[in-house]
Design an enzyme around this catalytic site. Structure first.
Site, PDB file in Angstrom:
ATOM      1  N   LYS B 224       0.844  -1.186   0.000  1.00  0.00           N
ATOM      2  CA  LYS B 224       0.000   0.000   0.000  1.00  0.00           C
ATOM      3  C   LYS B 224       0.885   1.244   0.000  1.00  0.00           C
ATOM      4  O   LYS B 224       1.893   1.295   0.737  1.00  0.00           O
ATOM      5  CB  LYS B 224      -0.894   0.013   1.236  1.00  0.00           C
ATOM      6  N   ASP B 252      -0.148  -0.042  -4.526  1.00  0.00           N
ATOM      7  CA  ASP B 252      -1.604   0.182  -4.508  1.00  0.00           C
ATOM      8  C   ASP B 252      -1.900   1.477  -3.768  1.00  0.00           C
ATOM      9  O   ASP B 252      -1.650   1.588  -2.574  1.00  0.00           O
ATOM     10  CB  ASP B 252      -2.267  -0.999  -3.791  1.00  0.00           C
ATOM     11  N   GLU B 278      -1.811   0.295  -8.690  1.00  0.00           N
ATOM     12  CA  GLU B 278      -3.227  -0.065  -8.569  1.00  0.00           C
ATOM     13  C   GLU B 278      -4.036   1.100  -8.023  1.00  0.00           C
ATOM     14  O   GLU B 278      -3.583   1.796  -7.114  1.00  0.00           O
ATOM     15  CB  GLU B 278      -3.321  -1.264  -7.626  1.00  0.00           C
ATOM     16  N   GLU B 305     -11.485  -2.912  -8.281  1.00  0.00           N
ATOM     17  CA  GLU B 305     -12.229  -3.323  -7.094  1.00  0.00           C
ATOM     18  C   GLU B 305     -13.375  -2.378  -6.783  1.00  0.00           C
ATOM     19  O   GLU B 305     -14.350  -2.784  -6.141  1.00  0.00           O
ATOM     20  CB  GLU B 305     -11.298  -3.465  -5.884  1.00  0.00           C
ATOM     21  N   ASP B 328     -14.099  -7.594  -9.057  1.00  0.00           N
ATOM     22  CA  ASP B 328     -14.443  -7.911  -7.668  1.00  0.00           C
ATOM     23  C   ASP B 328     -15.710  -8.765  -7.690  1.00  0.00           C
ATOM     24  O   ASP B 328     -16.633  -8.496  -8.457  1.00  0.00           O
ATOM     25  CB  ASP B 328     -14.683  -6.606  -6.900  1.00  0.00           C
ATOM     26  N   HIS B 355      -9.531  -8.648  -7.514  1.00  0.00           N
ATOM     27  CA  HIS B 355      -9.428  -8.126  -6.163  1.00  0.00           C
ATOM     28  C   HIS B 355      -9.969  -9.169  -5.192  1.00  0.00           C
ATOM     29  O   HIS B 355     -10.987  -9.807  -5.459  1.00  0.00           O
ATOM     30  CB  HIS B 355     -10.262  -6.851  -6.036  1.00  0.00           C
ATOM     31  N   GLU B 386      -5.565 -12.104  -5.970  1.00  0.00           N
ATOM     32  CA  GLU B 386      -5.094 -11.542  -4.703  1.00  0.00           C
ATOM     33  C   GLU B 386      -5.409 -12.499  -3.559  1.00  0.00           C
ATOM     34  O   GLU B 386      -6.449 -13.163  -3.547  1.00  0.00           O
ATOM     35  CB  GLU B 386      -5.785 -10.186  -4.453  1.00  0.00           C
TER      36      GLU B 386
END
Lengths: 455, 455
Positions: B224, B252, B278, B305, B328, B355, B386
């Site tokens: 992240k 991300d 992302e 997502e 997603d 996602h 993921e």
């Protein structure tokens, strides 16, 4: 009624209000055959004598309870706030609400949760305008450009408009603003009417209402299309013959088509000289609208009533996908996000002709267009606010349309407040109308719904 | 458990389930600092012995009650339906739900109402797969191409894919499908892990979990980023040193940036060889993603997502805006809309890397990727699902990841069903955990939340 610097928001009252409009096919179109016009309605209560803020999300029936639940999920952000601080900076609450990371997951910035934020934010603006003793359009037009810029969230739109560019637009808007405000109070703001064109109406009713619209001073009408091409050809011909060649006639497909269908259908109706084709396809399809616009010119392309937020409006403008931007007062996150949208439209030189109708959308959106005229775009050229003659009698300060123009509201606030009697009668399912209806009785007060257009 | 041709759906039970994940900063990122992973959960009850359908929307805490209310608003469409008809054609219900004109106003096809539709539709697929005695991926892979095409709504995507083109893709996908299914059962489907990279973790924890990920057989991790550039430079350097040059490392930003910021920030991290960036900006900004992708290549651009529906995915592909499509399982309207999205991705040759994480998203989405491998794209090249090691113990048929691969599920259904004990404990606010917590007690069963990652 006096300002108390220590006053707080004491409660957020909510109401599930529904009108039985489906029974007359008012509001019927190709995607919405039987709407029951509804409002997920809220009142901000304060401990400051007499001041309340009113706001709502417009829906068309089922799911209005979900929308009320979403408004209630925001209560914790609002109750206990200082009234003075809230009204001095509605943008602070707006940022808190769209920034609540857990609630944000439910959008982000779209759909039920985003509309709930819009209802709460608009209620704050209603409260702020009442405390200032001004109609909202005037509060906005009188405000300093720097303060207006502070009310906008530029995240995700900074590639199209910067705070500095917005400031320059608003400073330029101040030039001549006093003269335009005086003109607005004299002449009002141009309107067009959708009342003749609902899909469920007979040709006879269409002709009668179209002629009436011209007699009433409107220079533009709108017809719903998209269910059946042969019917649309007949209805467009009928309407064009009724109003003559000089009245603008828009057509509205309410998202009925794929891209190729939109092009084909619009071309098939081109002989009746439609001024714009509205919602030709999904409001999410920026690239699709751009393709359609290139193919159907000189017919203009319009959309916006279901455009979810400023990010999609930005792209519609960047892609050259629309000729007319139809913002909605209660679909996005309230006045603050609509300020961003008005600034984007001004940047790209695209006229704003707001969506209205439903319940109370005319009441709200007139303030945004009037601010835009007085202090931003500075013009009403090729700009009209939609007008539908439904349900205005339920509002304390209803719109008044004369000679095809919205008269300029002068009472303090955002014109959002409904009569208590309306709330008592049309609250679903316990209000007087619905309790009787659901019990199988013929409800008294049937005409309170105002389902028979009078235009 | 036997099929009864006269059986009906007798009830839709709903549950507001929340896990206190925020207390360990699991799942923390630049936009979501303190999620309480939650599920708006439903069970379709039938009068057919033993058969139930389970489904849910994933949320991150506040507002889960609104999501439950939205699912409840769909009850009238489901209760009383024939189980056999529902399972023979889930697409009929899907069309009824997205076509309910009054509910449609609350989207359209986005946000709370659309996710609720996804939860209900997915529950029907769970029920259908249980009745067939197959895991969902296999039910889909075994299905006739014509039937799969009948499950897709081509409205608004026909300019990118027609039913005929979809049919040809699915017919081609049948070639070699049996061999791929056997290979899938032997080797599973490649995974990558986000567990090391949450923003709230210390560098020491990041290093430990990153090394562990490599030791566990993962060939891709994710970090992240987006809160602070200096921190991100340090964390990316730390992670790259920990995993070495041959492990793919995605970053991300969880929508943190404007377009220009996304480009600048990604370039500043390019020296650490990120595989993809992302959610660099708003999921609504198709044109913004296209601009970012052109500017940051060879770093790939990934999103999905929070992409609301097939119409936005269509445009991301049409505009060449993404290298990796992250569908997603529970954001869009369930399996039916995800079939459309998989077909769009196959049409444009863009790999799908779903996602997952949250609550149960791994459990659901593995079925979609495995179907895609066996019977549509026919490949796992550059495709990974993921994986986050959170909360799987609450599911009756939890995912199993070994050697960096999802093991192929073999139990009938969509792997969506939670243990009854979990529902009893984590229902908000009345379940065992929350009742004790809200009363100020130190709740027993704290570790039931599974908030300490074990990867």
């Amino acid at each position: 009624m006096s300002a108390d610097p220590t006053a707080r928001i004491t409660a957020v009252d909510t109401h599930d209000i529904r009108f039985p409009t489906s029974r007359e096919l008012d509001g019927s179109d190709a995607m919405n055959p039987d709407p029951d016009y509804s409002a997920a309605y809220l009142v901000l209560r304060t401990c400051e004598g007499g001041h309340e803020g009113h706001g709502f999300t417009f829906t068309i029936g089922r799911g209005n309870d979900v929308q009320v639940a979403a408004i209630e999920a925001l209560r914790g952000h609002v109750v206990g706030r200082s009234v003075a601080e809230l009204c001095a900076d509605p943008g602070a609450l707006y940022r808190d609400l769209i920034g609540d990371s857990q609630l944000r997951w439910l959008g982000p910035e779209k759909g039920v949760m985003h509309m709930a934020i819009g209802a709460v934010v608009n209620a704050v603006w209603d409260l702020a305008a009442k405390r200032e003793g001004k109609p909202l359009w005037q509060l906005l037009a009188d405000a300093e450009p720097e303060w207006l810029v502070s009310q906008v969230d530029f995240r995700y739109i900074a590639d199209a408009i910067t705070p500095q560019a917005a400031l320059e637009l608003l400073r330029r808007g101040k030039e001549g603003a006093a003269e335009r405000a005086a003109e607005l109070l004299r002449s009002g703001y141009p309107a067009y009417t959708t009342s003749p064109g609902w899909l469920g109406y007979s040709d006879e009713k269409l002709i009668r209402l179209a002629k009436q619209a011209v007699a009433d001073g409107f220079t533009q009408i709108k017809l719903k299309v998209g269910a059946d091409l042969a019917d649309d050809v007949r209805r467009c011909r009928t309407a064009r013959q009724a109003v003559g060649p000089d009245i603008r006639m828009a057509i509205d497909a309410n998202q009925r088509w794929n891209v190729a269908e939109a092009i084909e259908w619009t071309r098939a109706l081109a002989e009746f000289d439609p001024y714009w084709v509205e919602e030709p396809t999904s409001p999410d399809d920026v690239l699709g609208h751009a393709t359609i616009r290139r193919a159907v010119a000189p017919v203009k392309v319009a959309t916006g009533e279901h455009v979810q937020n400023r990010v999609v409006f930005k792209q519609l403008l960047q892609a050259g996908a629309i000729d007319v931007l139809q913002l909605d007062s209660a679909r996005v996150a309230g006045v603050n996000e609509n300020l961003a949208i008005l600034l984007l439209a001004a940047t790209y030189g695209v006229p704003v002709c707001p969506h209205a109708g439903g319940v109370g959308l005319c009441e709200l959106v007139q303030h945004l267009s009037m601010f835009d005229y007085v202090a931003l775009s500075g013009t009403t050229e090729d700009r009209v606010i939609e007008y539908v003659d439904h349900l205005h009698q339920h509002f304390v300060d209803p719109v008044r349309v004369q000679d095809g123009h919205y008269r300029t509201p002068t009472l303090p606030g955002f014109s959002a407040q409904m009569h208590q009697d309306t709330i008592d009668t049309f609250t679903y399912p316990t209000g007087g109308f619905w309790a009787a209806d659901l019990a199988g009785a013929d409800p008294a007060g049937r005409d309170l719904a105002g389902t028979e257009p009078t235009a």
